[in-house]
Design an enzyme around this catalytic site. Structure first.
Site, PDB file in Angstrom:
ATOM      1  N   ASP A  66       0.726  -1.211   0.045  1.00  0.00           N
ATOM      2  CA  ASP A  66       0.209   0.098  -0.174  1.00  0.00           C
ATOM      3  C   ASP A  66       0.790   1.234   0.130  1.00  0.00           C
ATOM      4  OD1 ASP A  66      -2.449  -1.483  -0.070  1.00  0.00           O
ATOM      5  OD2 ASP A  66      -2.843  -1.225   1.931  1.00  0.00           O
ATOM      6  N   HIS A 161      -9.724  -5.456  -0.936  1.00  0.00           N
ATOM      7  CA  HIS A 161      -8.865  -4.822  -2.007  1.00  0.00           C
ATOM      8  C   HIS A 161      -9.002  -5.461  -3.414  1.00  0.00           C
ATOM      9  CE1 HIS A 161      -7.152  -2.283   1.050  1.00  0.00           C
ATOM     10  NE2 HIS A 161      -7.019  -3.275   1.679  1.00  0.00           N
ATOM     11  N   VAL A 251      -3.147 -11.577   7.060  1.00  0.00           N
ATOM     12  CA  VAL A 251      -2.969 -10.193   7.216  1.00  0.00           C
ATOM     13  C   VAL A 251      -2.476  -9.229   6.093  1.00  0.00           C
ATOM     14  CG1 VAL A 251      -1.894 -10.670   9.639  1.00  0.00           C
ATOM     15  CG2 VAL A 251      -0.300 -10.744   7.685  1.00  0.00           C
ATOM     16  N   CYS A 258       3.794  -8.293   0.004  1.00  0.00           N
ATOM     17  CA  CYS A 258       5.066  -8.121   0.936  1.00  0.00           C
ATOM     18  C   CYS A 258       6.166  -7.842   0.208  1.00  0.00           C
ATOM     19  CB  CYS A 258       5.205  -9.621   1.735  1.00  0.00           C
ATOM     20  SG  CYS A 258       3.894 -10.061   2.582  1.00  0.00           S
TER      21      CYS A 258
END
Length: 265
Positions: A66, A161, A251, A258
């Protein structure tokens, strides 16, 4: 398609450091092992991994998607959302500059945009409009990357998302989940798309978030997505690698979350 769009020289990643936030359900030790495998695989695909100690707590220090939208030598940096993101953004800004990326900051005070809502096919951008990204944010993406079409796509209420449900699985191939919500999202995208694509539909929505890096498709392991794994085996005729990502996916959106993939200018 410009195949270089999915060729990368570097991946910016965070170090998995404790403590785990109490509200998170991921097993920290398993998450760290999975993250190590993830980095090892990127290195095997000829990607130089730049590992940063971003402070803070897990998972905030490893879920980086993000923070920046990176394409074609440009890194668009949204305004920090969470407290503590300023330090993370500062460190990432420094390393992206060192990798030759042109930094553009989102300056519109009304713009909301996060990287997990921004999907680049290799030809055009789609921005999922939701609680986390809005039309002004989509405009910021369009302005930062004017050579590519950029289309805002409404995400149904309750959905997460955009890249949770659809990602690139290969040259002009979109991977999408088989749920009703995911299929509806794909229909909206196809109606608005400037270009046409092949579609690979996977039975489990959690299998839809893939990475396509340097000619290789990375997807989740057979024990995590047994039905979708069969589809990947049957339909993909180029290099594939699979890894376990169960704890990290709890998560994040999945495999894309990542790392920040970069082609050094």
């Amino acid at each position: 398609m410009d195949f270089k769009m999915h060729e990368y020289t570097h991946a910016v990643v965070g170090k998995v450091t404790p403590p785990l936030r109490i509200t998170d359900k991921a097993d920290f030790n398993d998450a760290r092992r999975q993250h190590d495998c993830y980095l090892r695989l990127l290195r095997e695909l000829n990607v130089d991994v730049v590992e940063l100690d971003l402070g803070g707590t897990f998972p905030g220090n490893v879920v980086l998607e993000d923070i920046a939208i990176i394409c074609h030598g440009i890194a668009l940096l949204p305004k920090p959302v969470a407290s503590g993101d300023e330090y993370k953004l500062k460190k990432i800004r420094e390393v992206l500059k060192s990798l030759g990326q042109t930094i553009i900051d989102v300056t519109d005070p009304d713009a909301k945009i996060v990287g997990s809502d921004v999907f680049f096919t290799g030809r055009e951008f789609f921005v999922g409009i939701s609680e986390t990204s809005n039309e002004a944010g989509a405009s910021a993406v369009a302005e930062a990357f004017p050579e590519f079409p950029c289309t805002p796509i409404k995400v149904a209420k309750g959905m997460k998302h955009l890249k949770k449900y659809i990602t690139v699985a290969g040259p002009d191939i979109l991977c999408v989940g088989a749920s009703k919500d995911a299929k509806e999202l794909l229909k909206r995208m196809e109606r608005e798309a400037t270009f046409s694509y092949q579609t690979l539909t996977v039975p489990e929505d959690e299998a839809a978030n893939c990475l396509y890096v340097n000619g290789t498709l990375i997807h989740r392991a057979i024990e995590e997505i047994p039905e979708s794994f069969k589809v990947f085996c049957e339909k993909i005729d180029f290099a594939r690698r699979s890894i376990c990502f169960s704890e990290l996916s709890k998560v994040s959106c999945g495999l894309s979350s990542c790392c920040l993939l970069v082609r050094k200018s």
